[in-house]
Enzyme design. Structure first.
Site, PDB file in Angstrom:
ATOM      1  N   HIS A 197     -45.997  11.607  44.919  1.00  0.00           N
ATOM      2  CA  HIS A 197     -46.502  11.213  46.242  1.00  0.00           C
ATOM      3  C   HIS A 197     -47.279   9.900  46.074  1.00  0.00           C
ATOM      4  CE1 HIS A 197     -49.115  11.511  49.829  1.00  0.00           C
ATOM      5  NE2 HIS A 197     -48.329  12.464  50.274  1.00  0.00           N
ATOM      6  N   ASP A 199     -51.284  16.760  40.331  1.00  0.00           N
ATOM      7  CA  ASP A 199     -51.333  16.865  41.791  1.00  0.00           C
ATOM      8  C   ASP A 199     -50.847  18.272  42.145  1.00  0.00           C
ATOM      9  OD1 ASP A 199     -50.767  16.935  44.482  1.00  0.00           O
ATOM     10  OD2 ASP A 199     -49.568  15.106  44.513  1.00  0.00           O
ATOM     11  N   GLN A 237     -48.936  20.878  46.485  1.00  0.00           N
ATOM     12  CA  GLN A 237     -47.879  21.820  46.882  1.00  0.00           C
ATOM     13  C   GLN A 237     -47.864  23.061  46.002  1.00  0.00           C
ATOM     14  OE1 GLN A 237     -46.321  21.370  49.622  1.00  0.00           O
ATOM     15  NE2 GLN A 237     -46.777  19.217  49.985  1.00  0.00           N
ATOM     16  N   LYS A 277     -53.500  22.577  53.060  1.00  0.00           N
ATOM     17  CA  LYS A 277     -52.189  23.093  52.648  1.00  0.00           C
ATOM     18  C   LYS A 277     -52.312  24.497  52.051  1.00  0.00           C
ATOM     19  CE  LYS A 277     -50.261  18.528  51.470  1.00  0.00           C
ATOM     20  NZ  LYS A 277     -49.715  17.970  52.700  1.00  0.00           N
ATOM     21  N   CYS A 317     -44.097  10.046  52.192  1.00  0.00           N
ATOM     22  CA  CYS A 317     -45.011   9.362  51.272  1.00  0.00           C
ATOM     23  C   CYS A 317     -44.441   9.291  49.859  1.00  0.00           C
ATOM     24  CB  CYS A 317     -46.401  10.016  51.251  1.00  0.00           C
ATOM     25  SG  CYS A 317     -47.193  10.029  52.843  1.00  0.00           S
TER      26      CYS A 317
END
Lengths: 141, 414
Positions: free
Chosen positions: B129, B206, B209, B232, B371
């Site tokens: 991202h 990251d 998700q 999220k 993104c």
């Protein structure tokens, strides 16, 4: 209110999308400008040939994108040919949306107005920055 | 632990998300398939936030009064919930931020700009991202460090066979997503951490998700930094987390300066507070953090393992159904090596038009580059459509997606 699939993607839009008016390069272009919609990555360029009487003799577009942005650019090119720069100063976003005919949500207005925004930027640059105009026209050649 | 494969249980859980039960302007029922952009919030989270504003609101770590104590307790309880969720050793290693983007910027600034030197390498890859690319570009620019990329395979995985060609002793940090927000690829972060440490590099993950849809254990997997977002994770917007190993956080410089992050301020200088306050300048999103705590408690009650099993099975079904659509290409690896995120392109239908036509049938997906412009450039696409699932979705909704795509295709094949 019920919305059908045909409300937006009617024949008017799909005809312009599938058989666009003046898609490609403008012969003898005097001004060109391009931009992309940073949200969706759509890109569009506009090329026009101005006559000595400051009238748009021909307008062409090229680019990649959704049906709305591409159809709207086709509609725009068809509409501005024969218009003078003075006439185009009066041509506003509302007029462009009227030409598209179908109602666009706020997010899709960015698609529908991409070509219009490029036209306005191009005209502004050619009027206010003679140097930029020369650069733009030399790029177009 | 809940048995989500039991329909009655699933319906009870689904009813905790009242936003999902609504009719849109088109007269169609909402089918929400955009969880990768932001997840919906259960009643428990909304109730927590309302209660905070109605009963407990008071600035934290300041007022010596009951409300201040209550709100501080809610905030610090949430921090402990996050620590447990991530498997971190110490609660001081949990920093509340505004979200994943802020967390990754904090690392790139507080660690990157302080410790990177000319000639050092930050190892990235094209599926990241923008939030895990651009902060590193800027840190590299400021320090003279270089950017390198781990090659990708054609089906959208990190090419681990080629890792040795890019991972050497020049590399000081590997920044990688644990789950691609486009391809659904689940990356082998534990192996990457081991390989990074072998050459003396750190790993920044990251988890935006992955944390809401999988098990995370930063201690077992030897993760140095991990970022994720509250919104999220079925929690409120405006709050996120940075996990960092204590010695790293202690060596780093603060990113923002001001109230709460100081130990002592004189007329011309200051010293920094202990962890985690050193990185929490100003009044933070304490009510949102309490809401995130409620979200974590809620997910814990259902159980992450049943959620993973349910989403894994739903992803299998969605992959099969989408494969039935003519001229539809799913981006990324095949099931089972993927999460419940499906980006795809349909020949002849631009993703924006597809998304618009799906919206007219009640199906909410995302269209665009999500993104990830370098990834889309590599795929030769300007944009893609993305449907992302969560445990509150079911097979009927996947069927609605497929039918809506078929109807959208017909519009462009007059």
């Amino acid at each position: 209110m019920l919305v059908s699939l045909d409300d937006l993607y009617n024949d008017h839009i799909l005809d312009h999308f599938e058989s666009p008016y003046h898609k490609g390069h403008c012969p003898g272009a005097t001004c060109q400008h391009s931009d992309r919609n940073p949200i969706c990555g759509d890109q569009l360029s506009l090329e026009v040939r101005l006559g000595d009487d400051q009238r748009i003799e021909e307008a062409w577009f090229d680019g990649k994108g959704c049906a709305i942005s591409q159809a709207a650019a086709s509609i725009l090119c068809e509409a501005i040919e024969g218009k003078t720069l003075e006439q185009l100063k009066e041509f506003g976003a509302r007029d462009m949306l009227d030409l598209i005919k179908v109602p666009l949500t706020a997010s899709r207005q960015k698609c529908g107005l991409l070509g219009f925004k490029i036209l306005k930027t191009m005209l502004y640059a050619s009027e206010h920055q003679p140097a930029a105009e020369e650069m733009a026209s030399s790029n177009a050649r | 632990m809940a048995d989500l494969s039991d329909d009655a249980t699933w319906r009870t859980i689904r009813a905790e998300f009242p936003i999902l039960d609504q009719t849109l302007r088109t007269g169609k029922k909402l089918v929400y398939l955009d969880t990768a952009a932001t997840a919906q919030k259960p009643n428990r989270v909304v109730d927590c936030i309302r209660q905070c504003y109605e009963r407990d609101n008071s600035n934290v770590h300041r007022g010596i009064h009951e409300l201040g104590d209550r709100m501080t307790t809610l905030l610090e309880d949430a921090r402990e919930q996050v620590r447990e969720l991530l498997g971190a050793r110490e609660v001081e290693e949990i920093v509340f931020t505004s979200g994943t983007t802020m967390s990754l910027n904090l690392v790139a600034h507080g660690w990157g700009r302080k410790f990177l030197r000319a000639g050092d390498v930050v190892l990235l890859n094209e599926m990241e991202h923008h939030a895990n690319l651009v902060p590193w570009y800027e840190a590299a620019k400021a320090t003279g460090a270089e950017i390198r990329h781990i090659p990708l395979t054609t089906d959208g995985r990190l090419d681990m066979d080629q890792l040795d060609t890019v991972l050497d002793r020049q590399v000081k940090l590997v920044a990688v997503t644990a789950m691609s927000n486009v391809l659904g690829t689940i990356n082998p972060v534990a192996e990457l951490a081991r390989r990074a440490h072998d050459v003396g590099a750190l790993i920044a993950v990251d988890g935006a998700q992955s944390v809401p849809h999988g098990m995370t254990d930063v201690t077992r997997d030897q993760i140095d930094f991990l970022a994720f977002s509250g919104h999220k994770f079925y929690g409120p917007t405006g709050v996120g987390v940075l996990y960092g190993r204590r010695e790293l956080l202690e060596a780093m410089d603060p990113f923002l300066f001001g109230g709460h992050m100081i130990r002592e301020v004189t007329r011309d200088s200051a010293t920094w507070a202990d962890l985690p306050a050193k990185f929490e300048a100003g009044t933070g999103p304490f009510i949102q953090a309490a809401g995130l705590g409620a979200a974590i408690a809620y997910i814990k009650q259902i159980g992450m393992e049943p959620i993973m099993a349910y989403e894994h099975e739903l992803a299998r079904y969605a992959g099969e159904r989408l494969a039935e659509v003519p001229e539809l290409t799913i981006l990324g690896p095949a099931w089972p090596d993927r999460g419940a995120i499906f980006s795809f392109v349909v020949e002849g239908v631009h993703p924006h038009d597809l998304s618009d036509l799906l919206d007219r049938q009640g199906v909410a997906i995302r269209a665009g580059h999500h993104c990830t412009m370098p990834l889309h450039d590599r795929l030769g696409l300007a944009a893609s459509a993305r449907a992302s699932l969560a445990f509150y979705n079911n097979r009927e909704e996947v069927d609605s997606l497929v039918e809506a795509i078929l109807a959208a295709r017909r519009v462009f094949r007059r």
